[in-house]
Design a protein around this motif. Structure first.
Motif, PDB file in Angstrom:
ATOM      1  N   PRO A 192       0.697  -1.191  -0.193  1.00 40.44           N
ATOM      2  CA  PRO A 192      -0.113  -0.021   0.177  1.00 40.44           C
ATOM      3  C   PRO A 192       0.786   1.072  -0.129  1.00 40.44           C
ATOM      4  N   VAL A 193       0.410   2.225  -0.589  1.00 39.53           N
ATOM      5  CA  VAL A 193       1.004   3.707  -0.796  1.00 39.53           C
ATOM      6  C   VAL A 193       0.316   4.460   0.331  1.00 39.53           C
ATOM      7  N   VAL A 194       0.835   5.180   1.093  1.00 41.76           N
ATOM      8  CA  VAL A 194       0.215   6.270   1.928  1.00 41.76           C
ATOM      9  C   VAL A 194       0.961   7.604   1.687  1.00 41.76           C
ATOM     10  N   GLU A 195       0.031   8.712   1.741  1.00 40.85           N
ATOM     11  CA  GLU A 195       0.577  10.009   1.429  1.00 40.85           C
ATOM     12  C   GLU A 195      -0.138  10.836   2.558  1.00 40.85           C
ATOM     13  N   ARG A 196       0.437  11.906   2.975  1.00 36.14           N
ATOM     14  CA  ARG A 196      -0.321  12.854   4.033  1.00 36.14           C
ATOM     15  C   ARG A 196      -0.163  14.180   3.638  1.00 36.14           C
ATOM     16  N   GLN A 197      -1.090  14.940   3.045  1.00 33.45           N
ATOM     17  CA  GLN A 197      -1.220  16.289   2.537  1.00 33.45           C
ATOM     18  C   GLN A 197      -0.194  16.763   1.387  1.00 33.45           C
ATOM     19  N   GLU A 198       0.194  15.484   0.659  1.00 32.56           N
ATOM     20  CA  GLU A 198       0.951  15.866  -0.478  1.00 32.56           C
ATOM     21  C   GLU A 198       0.287  16.320  -1.637  1.00 32.56           C
ATOM     22  N   TYR A 199      -1.140  16.029  -1.911  1.00 30.57           N
ATOM     23  CA  TYR A 199      -1.744  16.465  -3.054  1.00 30.57           C
ATOM     24  C   TYR A 199      -2.898  17.600  -2.154  1.00 30.57           C
ATOM     25  N   ALA A 200      -3.557  17.423  -1.223  1.00 25.41           N
ATOM     26  CA  ALA A 200      -4.575  18.387  -0.626  1.00 25.41           C
ATOM     27  C   ALA A 200      -4.003  18.667   0.767  1.00 25.41           C
ATOM     28  N   LEU A 201      -4.062  19.895   1.383  1.00 29.24           N
ATOM     29  CA  LEU A 201      -3.737  20.011   2.665  1.00 29.24           C
ATOM     30  C   LEU A 201      -5.096  19.661   3.382  1.00 29.24           C
ATOM     31  N   GLY A 202      -4.828  18.895   4.678  1.00 35.70           N
ATOM     32  CA  GLY A 202      -5.722  18.522   5.465  1.00 35.70           C
ATOM     33  C   GLY A 202      -6.305  17.333   5.080  1.00 35.70           C
ATOM     34  N   THR A 203      -5.733  16.372   4.000  1.00 33.11           N
ATOM     35  CA  THR A 203      -6.103  15.164   3.810  1.00 33.11           C
ATOM     36  C   THR A 203      -4.946  14.305   3.755  1.00 33.11           C
ATOM     37  N   VAL A 204      -5.288  13.122   4.178  1.00 34.29           N
ATOM     38  CA  VAL A 204      -4.370  11.782   4.053  1.00 34.29           C
ATOM     39  C   VAL A 204      -5.092  10.647   3.293  1.00 34.29           C
ATOM     40  N   CYS A 205      -4.295   9.961   2.373  1.00 37.79           N
ATOM     41  CA  CYS A 205      -4.836   9.148   1.371  1.00 37.79           C
ATOM     42  C   CYS A 205      -3.938   7.934   1.504  1.00 37.79           C
ATOM     43  N   ALA A 206      -4.656   6.678   1.036  1.00 35.51           N
ATOM     44  CA  ALA A 206      -3.823   5.342   0.992  1.00 35.51           C
ATOM     45  C   ALA A 206      -4.431   4.584  -0.265  1.00 35.51           C
ATOM     46  N   ALA A 207      -3.520   3.905  -0.883  1.00 32.68           N
ATOM     47  CA  ALA A 207      -4.026   3.280  -1.842  1.00 32.68           C
ATOM     48  C   ALA A 207      -3.504   1.881  -2.002  1.00 32.68           C
ATOM     49  N   ILE A 208      -4.106   0.667  -2.642  1.00 27.64           N
ATOM     50  CA  ILE A 208      -3.502  -0.686  -2.663  1.00 27.64           C
ATOM     51  C   ILE A 208      -3.391  -1.070  -4.094  1.00 27.64           C
ATOM     52  N   PRO A 209      -2.186  -1.496  -4.592  1.00 32.48           N
ATOM     53  CA  PRO A 209      -1.996  -1.877  -6.076  1.00 32.48           C
ATOM     54  C   PRO A 209      -2.831  -3.219  -6.403  1.00 32.48           C
ATOM     55  N   MET A 210      -3.082  -3.220  -7.600  1.00 30.10           N
ATOM     56  CA  MET A 210      -4.102  -4.271  -8.223  1.00 30.10           C
ATOM     57  C   MET A 210      -3.639  -4.311  -9.760  1.00 30.10           C
ATOM     58  N   MET A 211      -3.905  -5.655 -10.351  1.00 31.43           N
ATOM     59  CA  MET A 211      -3.971  -5.406 -11.766  1.00 31.43           C
ATOM     60  C   MET A 211      -5.411  -5.914 -12.383  1.00 31.43           C
ATOM     61  N   VAL A 212      -5.567  -5.257 -13.372  1.00 35.69           N
ATOM     62  CA  VAL A 212      -6.802  -5.593 -14.024  1.00 35.69           C
ATOM     63  C   VAL A 212      -6.287  -5.925 -15.655  1.00 35.69           C
ATOM     64  N   GLY A 213      -6.540  -7.014 -15.954  1.00 33.09           N
ATOM     65  CA  GLY A 213      -6.024  -7.343 -17.428  1.00 33.09           C
ATOM     66  C   GLY A 213      -4.478  -7.371 -17.254  1.00 33.09           C
ATOM     67  N   SER A 214      -3.696  -6.634 -18.127  1.00 35.23           N
ATOM     68  CA  SER A 214      -2.481  -6.213 -18.225  1.00 35.23           C
ATOM     69  C   SER A 214      -2.132  -4.689 -17.611  1.00 35.23           C
ATOM     70  N   ASN A 215      -3.130  -4.188 -17.080  1.00 31.35           N
ATOM     71  CA  ASN A 215      -2.885  -2.719 -16.706  1.00 31.35           C
ATOM     72  C   ASN A 215      -2.934  -2.719 -15.041  1.00 31.35           C
ATOM     73  N   ALA A 216      -2.014  -1.745 -14.775  1.00 31.17           N
ATOM     74  CA  ALA A 216      -1.970  -1.276 -13.513  1.00 31.17           C
ATOM     75  C   ALA A 216      -3.291  -0.655 -12.665  1.00 31.17           C
ATOM     76  N   ALA A 217      -3.699  -0.839 -11.600  1.00 29.48           N
ATOM     77  CA  ALA A 217      -4.772  -0.393 -10.992  1.00 29.48           C
ATOM     78  C   ALA A 217      -4.417  -0.209  -9.711  1.00 29.48           C
ATOM     79  N   ALA A 218      -5.242   0.569  -9.269  1.00 34.27           N
ATOM     80  CA  ALA A 218      -5.546   1.060  -7.760  1.00 34.27           C
ATOM     81  C   ALA A 218      -6.643   1.250  -7.167  1.00 34.27           C
ATOM     82  N   MET A 219      -6.849   0.871  -5.817  1.00 41.16           N
ATOM     83  CA  MET A 219      -8.172   1.251  -5.114  1.00 41.16           C
ATOM     84  C   MET A 219      -7.608   2.185  -4.121  1.00 41.16           C
ATOM     85  N   ALA A 220      -8.118   3.211  -3.604  1.00 46.48           N
ATOM     86  CA  ALA A 220      -7.698   4.247  -2.779  1.00 46.48           C
ATOM     87  C   ALA A 220      -8.954   4.607  -1.749  1.00 46.48           C
ATOM     88  N   ILE A 221      -8.409   5.143  -0.685  1.00 43.56           N
ATOM     89  CA  ILE A 221      -9.338   5.752   0.281  1.00 43.56           C
ATOM     90  C   ILE A 221      -8.716   7.217   0.764  1.00 43.56           C
TER      91      ILE A 221
END
Length: 255
Positions: A192-221
């Motif tokens: 999983p990837v975690v970032e804190r306020q790197e894109y939007a101040l006051g917000t933290v996000c996390a994403a998990i990697p997945m594959m759909v077919g041959s394409n990189a994909a991600a689910m995030a919260i």
């Protein structure tokens, strides 16, 4: 008071007849002549000729060597319906996880050299992060982008960063290309990837990697900064459900 009888639905006879002709044509793999289709559809031959000409003109039928076969427009209808069904399944999955976790949930793909936020599910009590800086161009600054970029090989990553140079989005963003590449290498392609306020101040996000077919994909919260203690437990819960989620996301990249 007496209840008024329901009015009978208004049916368009020509549409009904055209559909019967298409059904008849579909039952013959090698095609059938107009007289046979008219007979099977229960339509007078002159009317059938008129409808067959119209269906052929619109691409729903093809006339080959005196017989009619299904045309490309029918296939496009079927594909469109399947795509819509897969999108509905994706949206249902996102809504499920939004409700289960109580957070906005995002799904993104890396395709054709770009980060594509395909869909997300949020609510008034848990709104999604506003795209205040172009999402595709700032992949280095948000968890979804970092998660997708971490799954690319060196050539694809280099190409992406050449087109979308690394530059700070907030004061917490990764500072330059070298720092980003080092971070992605340290993260690995399955973590999983975690970032804190790197894109939007006051917000933290996390994403998990997945594959759909041959394409990189991600689910995030995402979560507000003051609720950041919920981030890791929530993303781990999402991660534990990825197996079933992948079954629901077994869809064509064309959506």
């Amino acid at each position: 008071m007496a209840t008024a009888p329901h009015a009978a639905p208004t049916l368009i006879t020509s549409v009904q007849r055209a559909l019967r002709l298409l059904e008849a044509a579909a039952s013959h793999r090698d095609g059938a002549p107009a007289k046979q289709l008219a007979r099977e559809a229960g339509i007078p031959l002159p009317t059938a000729y008129h409808l067959l000409r119209t269906l052929t003109h619109e691409g729903y039928l093809l006339r080959e060597k005196g017989v009619f076969v299904l045309g490309g427009a029918v296939e496009r209808l079927a594909v469109g319906g399947a795509v819509q069904n897969r999108r509905s399944r994706l949206e249902e999955s996102l809504h499920h996880w939004r409700d289960a976790l109580g957070v906005p949930v995002y799904f993104a793909l890396y395709r054709e050299g770009e980060i594509d936020l395909v869909a997300y599910a949020d609510s008034p009590h848990a709104p999604a992060v506003s795209e205040w800086a172009n999402f595709r161009e700032t992949g280095h600054a948000h968890a979804v982008g970092q998660c997708l970029l971490s799954q690319l090989d060196d050539a694809a990553l280099g190409d992406h960063l050449d087109r979308h140079p690394v530059q700070p989005v907030t004061r917490y963003s990764v500072s330059d290309r070298r720092a980003l590449v080092e971070r992605l290498a340290a993260t690995g392609r399955t973590q999983p990837v975690v970032e804190r306020q790197e894109y939007a101040l006051g917000t933290v996000c996390a994403a998990i990697p997945m594959m759909v077919g041959s394409n990189a994909a991600a689910m995030a919260i995402s979560l507000p900064l003051h609720q950041q203690e919920r981030l890791l437990p929530a993303v781990e819960q999402l991660r534990s459900g990825v197996g079933g989620l992948l079954d629901a996301l077994a869809f064509s990249i064309s959506i």
